[in-house]
Design an enzyme around this catalytic site. Sequence first.
Site, PDB file in Angstrom:
ATOM      1  N   PHE A   1     -30.439 -31.121  -9.320  1.00  0.00           N
ATOM      2  CA  PHE A   1     -30.519 -32.509  -8.719  1.00  0.00           C
ATOM      3  C   PHE A   1     -29.839 -32.885  -7.542  1.00  0.00           C
ATOM      4  O   PHE A   1     -30.389 -33.275  -6.612  1.00  0.00           O
ATOM      5  CB  PHE A   1     -30.153 -33.534  -9.800  1.00  0.00           C
ATOM      6  CG  PHE A   1     -30.608 -33.596 -11.020  1.00  0.00           C
ATOM      7  CD1 PHE A   1     -31.904 -32.594 -11.328  1.00  0.00           C
ATOM      8  CD2 PHE A   1     -30.464 -34.421 -12.357  1.00  0.00           C
ATOM      9  CE1 PHE A   1     -32.654 -32.677 -12.665  1.00  0.00           C
ATOM     10  CE2 PHE A   1     -31.018 -34.347 -13.426  1.00  0.00           C
ATOM     11  CZ  PHE A   1     -31.995 -33.464 -13.694  1.00  0.00           C
TER      12      PHE A   1
ATOM     13  N   SER B   1     -28.723 -39.727 -18.797  1.00  0.00           N
ATOM     14  CA  SER B   1     -29.684 -38.754 -19.389  1.00  0.00           C
ATOM     15  C   SER B   1     -30.420 -39.411 -20.481  1.00  0.00           C
ATOM     16  O   SER B   1     -29.833 -40.404 -20.950  1.00  0.00           O
ATOM     17  CB  SER B   1     -28.918 -37.464 -19.996  1.00  0.00           C
ATOM     18  OG  SER B   1     -29.987 -36.700 -20.710  1.00  0.00           O
TER      19      SER B   1
ATOM     20  N   ALA C   1     -23.412 -30.924  -5.419  1.00  0.00           N
ATOM     21  CA  ALA C   1     -24.750 -30.697  -4.472  1.00  0.00           C
ATOM     22  C   ALA C   1     -25.196 -29.332  -4.410  1.00  0.00           C
ATOM     23  O   ALA C   1     -26.069 -29.022  -3.802  1.00  0.00           O
ATOM     24  CB  ALA C   1     -24.652 -31.396  -3.350  1.00  0.00           C
TER      25      ALA C   1
ATOM     26  N   PRO D   1     -32.893 -39.118 -16.634  1.00  0.00           N
ATOM     27  CA  PRO D   1     -33.833 -38.160 -16.611  1.00  0.00           C
ATOM     28  C   PRO D   1     -34.193 -37.433 -18.143  1.00  0.00           C
ATOM     29  O   PRO D   1     -32.980 -37.340 -18.770  1.00  0.00           O
ATOM     30  CB  PRO D   1     -33.621 -37.289 -15.528  1.00  0.00           C
ATOM     31  CG  PRO D   1     -32.542 -37.776 -14.852  1.00  0.00           C
ATOM     32  CD  PRO D   1     -31.653 -38.509 -15.705  1.00  0.00           C
ATOM     33  N   GLY D   2     -35.206 -36.924 -18.377  1.00  0.00           N
ATOM     34  CA  GLY D   2     -35.579 -35.917 -19.579  1.00  0.00           C
ATOM     35  C   GLY D   2     -35.353 -34.787 -18.841  1.00  0.00           C
ATOM     36  O   GLY D   2     -34.727 -34.384 -17.969  1.00  0.00           O
TER      37      GLY D   2
ATOM     38  N   TYR E   1     -22.415 -33.890 -25.957  1.00  0.00           N
ATOM     39  CA  TYR E   1     -23.048 -34.124 -24.804  1.00  0.00           C
ATOM     40  C   TYR E   1     -23.685 -35.418 -24.712  1.00  0.00           C
ATOM     41  O   TYR E   1     -23.636 -36.357 -23.740  1.00  0.00           O
ATOM     42  CB  TYR E   1     -24.109 -33.043 -24.409  1.00  0.00           C
ATOM     43  CG  TYR E   1     -25.139 -33.249 -23.269  1.00  0.00           C
ATOM     44  CD1 TYR E   1     -24.454 -33.246 -21.949  1.00  0.00           C
ATOM     45  CD2 TYR E   1     -26.235 -33.726 -23.097  1.00  0.00           C
ATOM     46  CE1 TYR E   1     -25.059 -33.772 -20.638  1.00  0.00           C
ATOM     47  CE2 TYR E   1     -26.944 -33.962 -22.164  1.00  0.00           C
ATOM     48  CZ  TYR E   1     -26.651 -33.734 -21.032  1.00  0.00           C
ATOM     49  OH  TYR E   1     -26.989 -34.191 -19.487  1.00  0.00           O
TER      50      TYR E   1
ATOM     51  N   ARG F   1     -18.101 -27.007  -6.653  1.00  0.00           N
ATOM     52  CA  ARG F   1     -16.767 -26.278  -6.789  1.00  0.00           C
ATOM     53  C   ARG F   1     -17.199 -24.809  -6.249  1.00  0.00           C
ATOM     54  O   ARG F   1     -16.338 -24.215  -5.594  1.00  0.00           O
ATOM     55  CB  ARG F   1     -16.444 -25.795  -8.219  1.00  0.00           C
ATOM     56  CG  ARG F   1     -15.880 -26.973  -9.130  1.00  0.00           C
ATOM     57  CD  ARG F   1     -16.080 -26.757 -10.442  1.00  0.00           C
ATOM     58  NE  ARG F   1     -17.052 -26.633 -11.107  1.00  0.00           N
ATOM     59  CZ  ARG F   1     -17.606 -26.333 -12.318  1.00  0.00           C
ATOM     60  NH1 ARG F   1     -16.706 -26.178 -13.247  1.00  0.00           N
ATOM     61  NH2 ARG F   1     -19.054 -26.215 -12.356  1.00  0.00           N
ATOM     62  N   ARG F   2     -18.324 -24.567  -6.022  1.00  0.00           N
ATOM     63  CA  ARG F   2     -18.863 -23.436  -5.172  1.00  0.00           C
ATOM     64  C   ARG F   2     -19.130 -23.508  -3.681  1.00  0.00           C
ATOM     65  O   ARG F   2     -20.035 -23.790  -3.191  1.00  0.00           O
ATOM     66  CB  ARG F   2     -20.243 -22.689  -5.970  1.00  0.00           C
ATOM     67  CG  ARG F   2     -19.951 -22.318  -7.392  1.00  0.00           C
ATOM     68  CD  ARG F   2     -21.375 -21.774  -8.120  1.00  0.00           C
ATOM     69  NE  ARG F   2     -21.861 -23.189  -8.385  1.00  0.00           N
ATOM     70  CZ  ARG F   2     -23.304 -23.111  -8.982  1.00  0.00           C
ATOM     71  NH1 ARG F   2     -23.947 -22.062  -9.341  1.00  0.00           N
ATOM     72  NH2 ARG F   2     -23.690 -24.485  -9.449  1.00  0.00           N
TER      73      ARG F   2
HETATM   74  P1  NDP Z   1     -27.129 -28.113 -12.551  1.00  0.00           P
HETATM   75  O1  NDP Z   1     -26.287 -27.141 -13.529  1.00  0.00           O
HETATM   76  O2  NDP Z   1     -28.327 -27.426 -11.797  1.00  0.00           O
HETATM   77  O3  NDP Z   1     -26.256 -28.772 -11.391  1.00  0.00           O
HETATM   78  C1  NDP Z   1     -24.898 -29.268 -11.788  1.00  0.00           C
HETATM   79  C2  NDP Z   1     -24.043 -29.676 -10.418  1.00  0.00           C
HETATM   80  O4  NDP Z   1     -22.972 -30.249 -10.940  1.00  0.00           O
HETATM   81  C3  NDP Z   1     -23.653 -28.466  -9.694  1.00  0.00           C
HETATM   82  O5  NDP Z   1     -23.949 -28.685  -8.294  1.00  0.00           O
HETATM   83  C4  NDP Z   1     -22.254 -28.133  -9.996  1.00  0.00           C
HETATM   84  O6  NDP Z   1     -21.699 -27.653  -8.769  1.00  0.00           O
HETATM   85  C5  NDP Z   1     -21.912 -29.526 -10.300  1.00  0.00           C
HETATM   86  N1  NDP Z   1     -20.537 -29.600 -11.378  1.00  0.00           N
HETATM   87  C6  NDP Z   1     -20.398 -29.119 -12.349  1.00  0.00           C
HETATM   88  N2  NDP Z   1     -19.311 -29.448 -12.935  1.00  0.00           N
HETATM   89  C7  NDP Z   1     -18.396 -29.651 -11.726  1.00  0.00           C
HETATM   90  C8  NDP Z   1     -17.266 -29.828 -11.539  1.00  0.00           C
HETATM   91  N3  NDP Z   1     -16.189 -29.895 -12.542  1.00  0.00           N
HETATM   92  N4  NDP Z   1     -16.661 -30.520 -10.461  1.00  0.00           N
HETATM   93  C9  NDP Z   1     -17.826 -30.520  -9.105  1.00  0.00           C
HETATM   94  N5  NDP Z   1     -19.025 -30.355  -9.446  1.00  0.00           N
HETATM   95  C10 NDP Z   1     -19.394 -30.018 -10.673  1.00  0.00           C
HETATM   96  O7  NDP Z   1     -27.655 -29.225 -13.630  1.00  0.00           O
HETATM   97  P2  NDP Z   1     -28.486 -30.475 -13.157  1.00  0.00           P
HETATM   98  O8  NDP Z   1     -28.718 -30.763 -11.603  1.00  0.00           O
HETATM   99  O9  NDP Z   1     -29.537 -30.230 -14.132  1.00  0.00           O
HETATM  100  O10 NDP Z   1     -27.658 -31.544 -13.768  1.00  0.00           O
HETATM  101  C11 NDP Z   1     -27.195 -32.777 -12.756  1.00  0.00           C
HETATM  102  C12 NDP Z   1     -26.820 -34.087 -13.531  1.00  0.00           C
HETATM  103  O11 NDP Z   1     -28.112 -34.345 -14.284  1.00  0.00           O
HETATM  104  C13 NDP Z   1     -25.942 -33.781 -14.842  1.00  0.00           C
HETATM  105  O12 NDP Z   1     -25.020 -34.849 -14.852  1.00  0.00           O
HETATM  106  C14 NDP Z   1     -26.524 -33.666 -16.011  1.00  0.00           C
HETATM  107  O13 NDP Z   1     -26.031 -33.770 -17.368  1.00  0.00           O
HETATM  108  C15 NDP Z   1     -27.700 -34.388 -15.706  1.00  0.00           C
HETATM  109  N6  NDP Z   1     -29.048 -34.221 -16.267  1.00  0.00           N
HETATM  110  C16 NDP Z   1     -29.742 -33.073 -16.087  1.00  0.00           C
HETATM  111  C17 NDP Z   1     -30.829 -32.920 -17.091  1.00  0.00           C
HETATM  112  C18 NDP Z   1     -31.688 -31.743 -16.910  1.00  0.00           C
HETATM  113  O14 NDP Z   1     -32.582 -31.565 -17.968  1.00  0.00           O
HETATM  114  N7  NDP Z   1     -31.572 -30.767 -16.220  1.00  0.00           N
HETATM  115  C19 NDP Z   1     -31.650 -34.223 -17.639  1.00  0.00           C
HETATM  116  C20 NDP Z   1     -30.766 -35.152 -17.423  1.00  0.00           C
HETATM  117  C21 NDP Z   1     -29.542 -35.434 -16.926  1.00  0.00           C
HETATM  118  P3  NDP Z   1     -20.532 -26.264  -8.879  1.00  0.00           P
HETATM  119  O15 NDP Z   1     -20.688 -25.562 -10.186  1.00  0.00           O
HETATM  120  O16 NDP Z   1     -20.465 -25.849  -7.618  1.00  0.00           O
HETATM  121  O17 NDP Z   1     -19.161 -27.094  -9.351  1.00  0.00           O
HETATM  122  C1  8X3 Z   2     -30.343 -33.224 -20.212  1.00  0.00           C
HETATM  123  C2  8X3 Z   2     -31.681 -33.646 -20.983  1.00  0.00           C
HETATM  124  O1  8X3 Z   2     -32.619 -33.463 -23.293  1.00  0.00           O
HETATM  125  O2  8X3 Z   2     -31.224 -31.636 -22.745  1.00  0.00           O
HETATM  126  O3  8X3 Z   2     -29.667 -34.244 -20.132  1.00  0.00           O
HETATM  127  O4  8X3 Z   2     -30.239 -33.818 -23.057  1.00  0.00           O
HETATM  128  S1  8X3 Z   2     -31.411 -32.960 -22.566  1.00  0.00           S
END
Ligand code: NDP
Ligand code: 8X3
Length: 252
Positions: A14, A140, A10, A183-184, A153, A34-35
């Site tokens: 998303f 995704s 969080a 999501p896309g 991935y 983690r942050r």
């Molecule tokens: P962001 O990089 O903006 O956010 C990712 C979040 O995941 C951060 O809060 C990060 O927090 C947390 N996170 C990552 N690794 C860890 C870990 N090892 N332990 C705990 N928390 C972790 O990416 P999105 O919001 O875009 O992605 C969220 C999800 O949606 C992912 O599963 C991604 O694969 C998926 N997704 C994204 C899409 C896109 O195009 N953006 C499309 C489809 C799916 P912190 O670094 O503080 O740990």
């Molecule tokens: C993230 C969207 O198209 O980069 O899951 O894989 S894509």
Amino acid sequence: MSKTIFISGATAGFGKAIARKFAQNGNNLIITGRRKVLLEELAKDLITTFNVEVLPLCFDVRKLSEVENAIANLPEKWKTIDVLVNNAGLAAGMNPIHEAVIDDWERMIDTNVKGLLYMTRLISPLMVARKQGHIINIGSVAGKEVYPMGNVYCGSKFAVDAITKGTRIDLVTHNIKVTHIAPGAANTEFSLVRFKGDHDRAESVYKGFTPLSAEDIADAVYYVTTLPAHVNINDLVLMPTAQASATQFYKK
Ligand code: NDP
Ligand code: 8X3
């Protein structure tokens, strides 16, 4: 009625928007990442803005002992988790299979697959005991279609799709809803993480079309939790209008 929503990842993207959406609607939240500084800032903001209760838990979903410790030490009143959003995840690198960085594979599989499993394994018994709950896994379009250099991935997100289906089958007799949201392209920190801090490369992914926003995904996640008790969304694929498939974009 106010619910308790547990959101992994969080601190950005998303997860942060999902936290805000549920807080806006009067729900109490457990937020993770983690942050620590970002997590605590978000908790403070949501508490003061929306007058809800927020429990920030700083841990890495890849580390089983940290996940176990976080869940085992939940204060009693936070154990009634109504909704678990398994959102934490990432893509690392974008290379053909024969040139990939193996550590990137470890990070994606450990976070997207094993982290989601650890969370589900440790939180679902609390739901089973109450015969009530909703698990929402963020997959995704990459878990529906494979694209060039998406190899691992995509594999990790296909796993999320399969694990979601398996989870739903195993928990159906316990009255637990299980939803996959796929999501896309969405402009968050995702591409910056994938391309390891290369801002220009990350921004170029979203040039020429309007991607999804984190708020669009938050709206979808919130929506699936508002349906009557007898209705479950199994699978929701959410795309930018300008994206027809994993690889087909209408860019101007
Ligand atoms: P962001 O990089 O903006 O956010 C990712 C979040 O995941 C951060 O809060 C990060 O927090 C947390 N996170 C990552 N690794 C860890 C870990 N090892 N332990 C705990 N928390 C972790 O990416 P999105 O919001 O875009 O992605 C969220 C999800 O949606 C992912 O599963 C991604 O694969 C998926 N997704 C994204 C899409 C896109 O195009 N953006 C499309 C489809 C799916 P912190 O670094 O503080 O740990
Ligand atoms: C993230 C969207 O198209 O980069 O899951 O894989 S894509």
